[in-house]
Design an enzyme around this catalytic site. Structure first.
Site, PDB file in Angstrom:
ATOM      1  N   SER A 294      -5.857   1.502   4.371  1.00  0.00           N
ATOM      2  CA  SER A 294      -5.778   2.773   4.145  1.00  0.00           C
ATOM      3  C   SER A 294      -6.146   3.014   5.383  1.00  0.00           C
ATOM      4  O   SER A 294      -5.399   2.694   6.699  1.00  0.00           O
ATOM      5  CB  SER A 294      -7.283   3.834   2.994  1.00  0.00           C
ATOM      6  OG  SER A 294      -7.011   4.970   3.546  1.00  0.00           O
ATOM      7  N   ASP A 361       0.075   3.803  -4.906  1.00  0.00           N
ATOM      8  CA  ASP A 361      -0.650   4.121  -4.328  1.00  0.00           C
ATOM      9  C   ASP A 361       0.132   5.402  -2.930  1.00  0.00           C
ATOM     10  O   ASP A 361       1.670   5.129  -2.864  1.00  0.00           O
ATOM     11  CB  ASP A 361      -0.828   3.016  -3.217  1.00  0.00           C
ATOM     12  CG  ASP A 361      -1.880   3.533  -2.129  1.00  0.00           C
ATOM     13  OD1 ASP A 361      -2.045   4.703  -1.768  1.00  0.00           O
ATOM     14  OD2 ASP A 361      -2.288   2.393  -1.589  1.00  0.00           O
ATOM     15  N   HIS A 450      -5.225   3.440  -5.163  1.00  0.00           N
ATOM     16  CA  HIS A 450      -5.150   3.429  -3.117  1.00  0.00           C
ATOM     17  C   HIS A 450      -6.935   2.135  -3.694  1.00  0.00           C
ATOM     18  O   HIS A 450      -6.638   1.839  -2.484  1.00  0.00           O
ATOM     19  CB  HIS A 450      -5.889   4.447  -2.988  1.00  0.00           C
ATOM     20  CG  HIS A 450      -5.761   4.697  -1.002  1.00  0.00           C
ATOM     21  ND1 HIS A 450      -4.676   3.948  -0.884  1.00  0.00           N
ATOM     22  CD2 HIS A 450      -6.605   4.654  -0.450  1.00  0.00           C
ATOM     23  CE1 HIS A 450      -5.217   3.627   0.517  1.00  0.00           C
ATOM     24  NE2 HIS A 450      -6.791   5.021   0.585  1.00  0.00           N
TER      25      HIS A 450
END
Length: 472
Positions: A294, A361, A450
């Site tokens: 991320s 995602d 995610h």
């Protein structure tokens, strides 16, 4: 509000800095109808900056999202804290029976967030820490698998990280855990871990940046922020990620966001740069890799970009690769072309850059305004089948036609989560917390993809040789 002169932007390059905490409904309404955006209270930009309606709409959505995150900043933090406390309460007391016994005795053990036994939400969703059969062979997939585990581990507290690296990863040696200063956040919210292997034929150093905390509104604001600086000759670079590294753009170079001797915590770029130089001096054949999930992936990509601006050629020569997971976009097309030309496609022993993206995602598709994908993308579908591509990720992702497939895939992933353990092996068995998280995808389908579990599974169940795979 700081002026461009105060920010050190004294050249003819452009910049756009968003301040979501400023401005109100009138400014948002004006954003939708007027091209001239510099007069709006929540935008600071170079003179004459205009945006067409599609870009203004994206900026509008970004600002509204950030305002919502800021509005719920405290409730999100409180929810995360209480959830972590509640989920660690029973394990800390030896399970349900142990908790009842301690309750009757008046000896309840309360979870300690700094304890080596404390589990964050990330580890509660996926408690795996085993490196498997990592041998340090230099194979790109071995490095990717190691990077995925490191990107997951860095979400834990320093005591857990040290314990896992020194006691469970027998091949590895813990070096340092860094809490670094983030000037826009006014807190030590940029975190990274440095460790190295002990294998005589490898001498690999790993730097893993912590990514977006699930209940941290500030992290999510950074992810959806559209602020950028144009840095010749690199192009446009994401401002929030750059400052999370502790650097401020200044013409074609960078400088510390604040005087280093005026803060109680180090600045990430400078602390890691100096630590790497010292470690690399110990072994002339040692090399290092950068990784993160991320927002951590964004920092991992920007770190070598700052090394270029800082003219740290000696460190760049020792960079073996960058492996990111669920990484948001960090720059425009010119930035990507520049990075590939001066780092990842240069003559000689160029480092590798692989950007892992799992199925639906959403974060790798953000931000949308001016930012583009670059490099080699390893895309995994929901069956963990890989596709190697240098193309832009599917542009129809945000269209209404994609909504039904998103929900269908969320339902499939919930079913897969129930049966993946019995079908593939107990290593992949998903606990009840992870299954609840997947069930939440039936409401918000873009959030569970995610998570790091699917990225770890992808590196384990997609055993392809990244280096020799053909691009599609």
């Amino acid at each position: 509000m700081a002026t461009s002169v105060e920010r050190g932007i004294l050249w003819n390059a452009g910049f756009l800095v968003v301040h979501p905490e400023h401005g109100g409904f009138t400014d948002l309404f004006s954003l939708l109808f007027f091209k001239q955006i510099c007069r709006l209270r929540f935008v600071e930009c170079s003179d004459g900056t205009t945006l067409e309606f599609p870009d203004r709409w994206v900026l509008f959505v970004s600002i509204v999202a950030q305002k919502i995150f800021l509005l719920f900043k405290r409730p999100m933090a409180w929810t995360g804290s209480m959830l972590g406390f509640a989920l660690n309460l029973l394990p800390e007391n030896g399970g349900l029976l142990g908790f009842l016994r301690n309750l009757l005795r008046g000896q309840i053990i309360t979870p300690n967030e700094k304890s080596p036994r404390f589990q964050t939400v990330v580890s509660l969703l996926d408690g795996r820490t085993d490196l498997g059969d990592y041998t340090g062979s230099g194979n790109s997939m071995a490095h990717a698998s190691l990077s995925a585990m490191a990107s997951k581990l860095v979400y834990e507290n320093s005591a857990v990280i040290r314990d896992v690296i020194n006691n469970q990863w027998q091949q590895m040696e813990f070096v340092e855990f860094l809490n670094c200063w983030n000037e826009p956040r006014q807190s030590a919210s940029t975190q990274a871990v440095i460790f190295r292997d002990k294998l005589p034929d490898s001498r690999l150093i790993v730097v893993a940046f912590r990514g977006t905390q699930l209940f941290d509104a500030g992290d999510w604001c950074t992810d959806v922020d559209l602020s950028w600086y144009e840095m010749p000759p690199m192009g446009r670079v994401h401002g929030g990620f750059l400052k999370a590294l502790g650097v401020d753009p200044c013409c074609d170079s960078v400088r510390p966001t604040v005087p280093i001797d005026h803060i109680t915590h180090p600045l990430a770029y400078y602390a890691i740069r100096d630590r790497l130089r010292a470690l690399l001096k110990d072994h002339e054949n040692a090399r290092f890799i950068l990784t993160g999930h991320s927002m951590g992936g964004a920092l991992a990509v920007l770190f070598p970009a700052v090394l270029v601006l800082d003219k740290q050629e000696d460190l760049l020569e020792r960079l073996a690769g960058v492996y990111t997971f669920g990484q948001p976009r960090v720059g425009d097309r010119r930035f990507g072309d520049h990075m590939e030309r001066v780092i990842f496609n240069k003559n000689g022993s160029a480092p590798e850059y692989y950007r892992f993206v799992y199925c639906n995602d959403m974060v790798p598709r953000l931000p949308r305004l001016h930012f583009k994908h670059f490099g080699t993308c390893v895309y995994y579908n929901s069956l963990y089948q890989p596709q190697i591509t240098r193309k832009e990720l599917d542009e129809n992702y945000f269209s209404l036609r994609n909504v039904i497939p998103l929900y269908l895939n969320a339902a499939w992933e919930l079913v897969r989560g129930v049966f993946i353990g019995p079908v593939i092996g107990k290593e992949y068995r998903e606990g009840w917390i992870q299954l609840i998280y997947r069930a939440f995808g039936l409401v918000v389908p873009v959030l569970p993809p995610h998570g790091l579990r699917d990225y770890v599974n992808s590196t384990k169940l997609g055993p392809i040789d990244l280096r020799n795979s053909k691009l599609t």
